[in-house]
Scaffold this motif. Structure first.
Motif, PDB file in Angstrom:
ATOM      1  N   LEU A  11       0.825  -1.205   0.000  1.00 53.45           N
ATOM      2  CA  LEU A  11       0.000   0.000   0.000  1.00 53.45           C
ATOM      3  C   LEU A  11       0.864   1.263   0.000  1.00 53.45           C
ATOM      4  CD1 LEU A  11      -2.934   0.707  -0.128  1.00 53.45           C
ATOM      5  CD2 LEU A  11      -3.081   0.520   2.347  1.00 53.45           C
ATOM      6  N   ILE A  12       1.969   1.222   0.736  1.00 52.26           N
ATOM      7  CA  ILE A  12       2.887   2.364   0.743  1.00 52.26           C
ATOM      8  C   ILE A  12       3.431   2.609  -0.668  1.00 52.26           C
ATOM      9  CG2 ILE A  12       5.090   3.235   1.619  1.00 52.26           C
ATOM     10  CD1 ILE A  12       2.817   3.307   3.671  1.00 52.26           C
ATOM     11  N   HIS A  13       3.761   1.521  -1.363  1.00 54.64           N
ATOM     12  CA  HIS A  13       4.247   1.653  -2.739  1.00 54.64           C
ATOM     13  C   HIS A  13       3.175   2.290  -3.633  1.00 54.64           C
ATOM     14  CE1 HIS A  13       6.370   0.774  -6.454  1.00 54.64           C
ATOM     15  NE2 HIS A  13       5.282   0.165  -6.917  1.00 54.64           N
ATOM     16  N   LYS A  14       1.934   1.885  -3.422  1.00 54.39           N
ATOM     17  CA  LYS A  14       0.849   2.436  -4.239  1.00 54.39           C
ATOM     18  C   LYS A  14       0.646   3.921  -3.949  1.00 54.39           C
ATOM     19  CE  LYS A  14      -3.446   0.655  -6.153  1.00 54.39           C
ATOM     20  NZ  LYS A  14      -2.821   0.437  -7.461  1.00 54.39           N
ATOM     21  N   LEU A  15       0.792   4.305  -2.687  1.00 49.74           N
ATOM     22  CA  LEU A  15       0.699   5.726  -2.341  1.00 49.74           C
ATOM     23  C   LEU A  15       1.863   6.509  -2.949  1.00 49.74           C
ATOM     24  CD1 LEU A  15      -0.455   5.415   1.363  1.00 49.74           C
ATOM     25  CD2 LEU A  15      -1.730   6.568  -0.453  1.00 49.74           C
ATOM     26  N   LEU A  38      -2.388   6.685   5.438  1.00 45.56           N
ATOM     27  CA  LEU A  38      -1.839   7.967   4.996  1.00 45.56           C
ATOM     28  C   LEU A  38      -0.874   8.522   6.043  1.00 45.56           C
ATOM     29  CD1 LEU A  38      -4.954   9.655   3.326  1.00 45.56           C
ATOM     30  CD2 LEU A  38      -2.753   9.215   2.223  1.00 45.56           C
ATOM     31  N   SER A  39      -1.222   8.356   7.330  1.00 46.23           N
ATOM     32  CA  SER A  39      -0.329   8.814   8.402  1.00 46.23           C
ATOM     33  C   SER A  39       1.006   8.075   8.339  1.00 46.23           C
ATOM     34  CB  SER A  39      -0.976   8.573   9.765  1.00 46.23           C
ATOM     35  OG  SER A  39      -2.171   9.304   9.892  1.00 46.23           O
ATOM     36  N   GLU A  40       0.945   6.759   8.120  1.00 50.83           N
ATOM     37  CA  GLU A  40       2.166   5.966   8.022  1.00 50.83           C
ATOM     38  C   GLU A  40       2.996   6.408   6.820  1.00 50.83           C
ATOM     39  OE1 GLU A  40       3.576   1.265   7.638  1.00 50.83           O
ATOM     40  OE2 GLU A  40       1.445   1.796   7.631  1.00 50.83           O
ATOM     41  N   TRP A  41       2.306   6.653   5.706  1.00 45.79           N
ATOM     42  CA  TRP A  41       3.017   7.059   4.484  1.00 45.79           C
ATOM     43  C   TRP A  41       3.696   8.409   4.667  1.00 45.79           C
ATOM     44  CZ3 TRP A  41       1.568  11.029   0.836  1.00 45.79           C
ATOM     45  CH2 TRP A  41       2.342  11.033  -0.325  1.00 45.79           C
ATOM     46  N   VAL A  42       2.999   9.355   5.349  1.00 49.80           N
ATOM     47  CA  VAL A  42       3.554  10.696   5.558  1.00 49.80           C
ATOM     48  C   VAL A  42       4.885  10.617   6.303  1.00 49.80           C
ATOM     49  CG1 VAL A  42       3.223  12.831   6.886  1.00 49.80           C
ATOM     50  CG2 VAL A  42       1.393  11.981   5.408  1.00 49.80           C
ATOM     51  N   HIS A 167      -4.829   9.052  -9.765  1.00 57.65           N
ATOM     52  CA  HIS A 167      -4.368   7.781  -9.222  1.00 57.65           C
ATOM     53  C   HIS A 167      -5.359   7.363  -8.136  1.00 57.65           C
ATOM     54  CE1 HIS A 167      -1.599   4.622  -8.209  1.00 57.65           C
ATOM     55  NE2 HIS A 167      -1.438   5.063  -6.965  1.00 57.65           N
ATOM     56  N   GLN A 168      -5.922   6.167  -8.233  1.00 58.10           N
ATOM     57  CA  GLN A 168      -6.967   5.751  -7.302  1.00 58.10           C
ATOM     58  C   GLN A 168      -6.515   4.582  -6.432  1.00 58.10           C
ATOM     59  OE1 GLN A 168     -10.415   5.743 -10.362  1.00 58.10           O
ATOM     60  NE2 GLN A 168     -11.381   6.336  -8.441  1.00 58.10           N
ATOM     61  N   ILE A 169      -6.833   4.679  -5.159  1.00 58.05           N
ATOM     62  CA  ILE A 169      -6.623   3.597  -4.205  1.00 58.05           C
ATOM     63  C   ILE A 169      -7.990   3.296  -3.610  1.00 58.05           C
ATOM     64  CG2 ILE A 169      -5.502   2.919  -2.056  1.00 58.05           C
ATOM     65  CD1 ILE A 169      -3.194   4.762  -2.825  1.00 58.05           C
ATOM     66  N   LYS A 170      -8.501   2.109  -3.906  1.00 61.32           N
ATOM     67  CA  LYS A 170      -9.885   1.779  -3.553  1.00 61.32           C
ATOM     68  C   LYS A 170      -9.931   0.773  -2.401  1.00 61.32           C
ATOM     69  CE  LYS A 170     -11.722   2.733  -8.169  1.00 61.32           C
ATOM     70  NZ  LYS A 170     -12.543   2.233  -9.297  1.00 61.32           N
ATOM     71  N   MET A 171     -11.154   0.372  -2.074  1.00 65.92           N
ATOM     72  CA  MET A 171     -11.378  -0.514  -0.940  1.00 65.92           C
ATOM     73  C   MET A 171     -10.574  -1.802  -1.072  1.00 65.92           C
ATOM     74  SD  MET A 171     -15.025  -1.832   0.547  1.00 65.92           S
ATOM     75  CE  MET A 171     -15.344  -2.913  -0.854  1.00 65.92           C
TER      76      MET A 171
END
Length: 846
Positions: A11-15, A38-42, A167-171
């Motif tokens: 998921l981090i890669h996708k973000l 998102l917090s983890e990615w930031v 760029h979309q990140i879905k369920m």
């Protein structure tokens, strides 16, 4: 970030991939870990990140963009310091100056920047969605927007998707994979579940993260894990309700009470929680809930402010409202009082309203009314709309604001009724308030009586009420300046002739009040009335008088801030100059108007002015310029027409006819005619029917054209319409001549609907206009203005446009304007041809 997170490299890669796009949309229902990931990615992101967590109170244009700007300033303190004054002007229907200013600042931003908008689904205001769309369309490549939302966006994204900029990140991306579920139960719980049990639970929750968390909390208290696992079935909503019930009912009584009573808070700290619950150990309770992983989210690094997870908050609020409605009211009132004491008046109003303490809500609204009217009108409208009608009966300014809102949104019948009711209440205030205050109130209510009378097309009664306004409040009503530079579109309040069909009554009403108000400053009604009377006199072909009333306004500096007045008066002044044989001056007036407009709705004003310029080009024989406008104006003959853009569609139809596209023009005109007939707009309908007759004539359908013309003449004769016919030029003159001959011989019907005298009057006016046009078109030395002659001499000297602009101290656009005029007047296509023609006509001497 919580300490016990499951690493999610996929998921981090996708973000990270989202940094190649303008917009990354993270969308899923509650409980899928949008905020957490998102917090983890930031924490790992190499870019500067501005984060804004949204709630329902941010559903206000000014507040939303102020907070976006503030979130960036947190990371770059010098960002956008001059933007706030633009934001305070509010939204427009197109690209706001404030958004353009933000984009300019972002272009200059020194680093890559990520802007994260969390919980965007709470934003419902169309004006915010429009401006977000504009921002995204023009976003610089080093700025990236990440939006987390439970729902799909109301922002148009088709163009972004087509360009690969979305760029979309879905369920399905957010839900745990089985390996992540196994890690979650192994690393964050001490349940000791077997892989088979985790797999079973994982399949039942379909990787729903909050479902797994709730299951873990519930299983800790289970005596028989295998049996409990069997109960985790059904839809996500059913699982969450079941599990939340399980978790909630296993808490101690003190914590249950704390959870229920604080669930109403959008954000909370220990002091606010103590005020709401009466529990003195509120900070310890908050920290305990966080330690229990009980769906509470810290909002700052110091653990001062918190909020509940939406799932838990929604569940608890429904439970409290259902089981103890009295306590529901009490905790809202306690929260409101704390917020008011801390200076959070706007938030306090929300809680007072939810707690049914309407008088307290009204008290705070009245206290902040001037600021709210100017900067939070959307929020204010929502508040006033949910207040009981009698709750502000003794608060005149709130009542008057509500009436102005009803008028502005077209709820005229409701506004009329409230004006009547308010008059009796306000009259009863005499002696209970100061004389000055009472006169101010009564002056305002009579002002609204005048407006409602006008909307009912009763100019005599409107005049009577204006007399009372003068008696009680001669300095004028504050409400006449509201929206002074906003685009209204259909002109009902700006141009009386779009609304009032009785021109003879207007001829009595308008000069009377122009005389009364002509020496007053900052009195915009004077400008609107002068513009309307100038248009009326122009329609009756009394050009010198029409020019005089236009000049009364154009020469006043206090009218410059009123973009609506400037547009009305300048467009008519341009038409007057063309009718008087001064096409250059007509063009100059419209160009000057474009440079004078200072409004959040600047682009909408430009669309209206450019439509007028296209019509002027047609009347000057510049078909190519009109065709160019046709291609760029964004209109189509298949559009759903609206009053807001009626003038533009009339111009569009006129240019279609000039270009020979009769079928398209007739299709558009038919829909315009239906709309204007339904809205009882006589003047505009006359123009539509005359255009239909011309289109039919040019299509070879002469009989039908004459019938349409007869309809237009029948509508126009009682009110003395002249210029609506004369301005249509040679085709209309041909039609009028043919119709006049029919009147002298056999009639179109059994009895003529139009007198021959009226037709002759129009033909005579057209002959005079034709003579003026003939004189204008003759190439001669006097034809060129002094400035055009100077430009021509400099062209002969070989100077470029830029050099000419510098030499004459004018702009490059003005140079191009003069050169186009020279080409047209000399019937030339380029510089060399123009110089040859000038020598032939002795304008330039060898």
């Amino acid at each position: 970030m919580r300490k016990s997170l499951v690493a999610r490299p996929r998921l981090i890669h996708k973000l990270n991939e989202g940094r190649e796009a303008k917009l990354t949309l993270v969308s899923a229902q509650a409980g899928y870990g949008k905020t957490t990931v998102l917090s983890e990615w930031v924490k790992q992101c190499r870019s500067v990140v501005a984060w804004l967590s949204l709630d329902v109170q941010d559903n206000d244009w000014i507040q939303f963009w102020s907070y976006v700007t503030a979130s960036i300033q947190e990371r770059e303190p010098g960002f956008g310091l001059a933007i706030q004054s633009l934001l305070d002007q509010g939204p427009s229907m197109s690209s706001e100056p404030a958004i353009t200013a933000i984009l300019n600042e972002l272009n200059r931003f020194p680093h890559d920047l990520v802007i994260i908008l969390d919980d965007y689904h709470v934003i419902e205001l169309p004006a915010i969605h429009r401006s977000m769309g504009y921002l995204l369309e023009h976003l610089p490549p080093h700025i990236h927007l990440y939006i987390a939302s439970r729902t799909d966006l109301s922002i148009p994204t088709a163009r972004l998707r087509a360009k690969g900029e979305l760029h979309q990140i879905k369920m399905q991306d957010l839900r745990f994979q089985l390996d992540e579920g196994l890690i979650f139960f192994r690393e964050t719980t001490d349940l000791g579940l077997s892989p088979e049990q985790v797999t079973m639970l994982f399949q039942q929750t379909e990787g729903w993260i909050s479902g797994l968390q709730l299951a873990a909390l519930s299983l800790k208290r289970s005596d028989n894990i295998a049996d409990t696992l069997q109960q985790f079935s059904g839809h996500q909503h059913d699982i969450s309700d079941y599990l939340l019930q399980e978790v909630f009912h296993h808490q101690p009584e003190q914590i249950r009470a704390f959870l229920l009573e604080t669930s109403i808070l959008n954000r909370m700290n220990a002091s606010l929680c103590q005020a709401v619950t009466g529990q003195v150990n509120a900070q310890a309770q908050l920290e305990r809930l966080e330690q229990m992983n009980l769906f509470i989210v810290p909002l700052d690094d110091h653990r001062t402010w918190y909020r509940y997870h939406h799932l838990l908050s929604d569940f608890l609020q429904q439970l409290l409202f259902r089981t103890d409605p009295d306590q529901w009211v009490r905790v809202h009132v306690r929260a409101a009082k704390w917020l008011e004491n801390q200076g959070f008046d706007e938030e306090a109003v929300e809680y007072y309203l939810e707690g049914k303490q309407f008088q307290d809500a009204v008290r705070l609204i009245e206290k902040n009314l001037p600021m709210l009217v100017q900067t939070k009108s959307v929020v204010l409208i929502r508040w006033v709309s949910v207040l009981p009608e009698n709750s502000f009966a003794d608060k005149p300014m709130i009542e008057l604001f509500y009436i102005s809102v009803l008028l502005g949104v077209g709820e005229w019948a409701a506004a009329f009724q409230r004006v009547k009711q308010a008059t009796q209440r306000f009259q009863a205030l005499e002696g209970k308030v100061s004389d000055a205050e009472w006169k101010q109130v009564m002056g305002n209510i009579y002002f609204f009586h005048a407006i409602t009378s006008y909307l009912q097309k009763d100019l005599e009664q409107t005049s009577d009420y204006f007399g009372l306004v003068e008696q009680y409040m001669p300095e004028g009503s504050f409400f006449q300046t509201v929206g002074r530079n906003r685009y209204q579109g259909f002109d009902s309040f700006d141009d009386l002739l779009t609304h009032i069909n009785d021109l003879h009554a207007a001829d009595v009403f308008l000069p009377k009040w122009i005389t009364v108000w002509q020496n007053k400053q900052e009195y915009p009604f004077l400008g609107f009335l002068c513009a309307s009377y100038s248009k009326l006199l122009y329609e009756w072909n009394r050009l010198e008088e029409a020019e005089m009333y236009a000049a009364m306004v154009l020469g006043r500096e206090d009218m410059l801030p009123f973009a609506r007045i400037l547009m009305q008066i300048s467009i008519n002044a341009s038409r007057i100059q063309l009718a008087r044989g001064n096409p250059n001056q007509a063009t100059v007036l419209l160009n000057e108007l474009k440079s004078q407009i200072n409004s959040p709705d600047h682009d909408l004003f430009m669309l209206r002015i450019e439509a007028e310029q296209a019509c002027l080009s047609l009347q000057q024989g510049l078909l190519q310029e009109a065709e160019d406008w046709l291609q760029r104006c964004g209109l189509a003959h298949t559009d759903e027409v609206s009053l807001n853009r009626a003038a533009e569609y009339l111009a569009f139809a006129r240019v279609l006819i000039a270009c020979g596209r009769m079928d398209e023009a007739l299709s558009l005109l038919e829909r315009l005619n239906h709309m204007l007939d339904k809205e009882d707009r006589l003047r505009d309908r006359i123009q539509v029917v005359t255009l239909r007759s011309m289109a039919l004539q040019r299509s070879g359908q002469t009989e039908e054209a004459l019938l349409q013309l007869e309809t237009a003449l029948h509508l126009g004769e009682p009110e003395g319409y002249i210029r609506s016919f004369v301005d249509e030029g040679p085709v209309m003159e041909e039609l009028l001549s043919a119709y006049g001959k029919r009147l002298q011989g056999s009639h179109l019907g059994d009895e003529p609907l139009v007198t021959s005298g009226y037709v002759q009057q129009l033909l005579q006016a057209m002959q005079i206009t034709s003579q003026n046009s003939f004189q204008i078109e003759q190439p001669r030395k006097e034809l060129l203005t002094d400035q055009e002659t100077k430009v021509l001499v400099l062209i002969a000297g070989g100077l470029t446009n830029k050099q000419i602009a510098s030499d004459l101290n004018i702009t490059g656009e003005t140079v191009k304007f003069h050169i186009r005029n020279v080409y047209r007047k000399l019937e030339a296509n380029n510089r060399i041809h123009a110089l040859q023609r000038a020598k032939e006509l002795k304008i330039l001497v060898e």
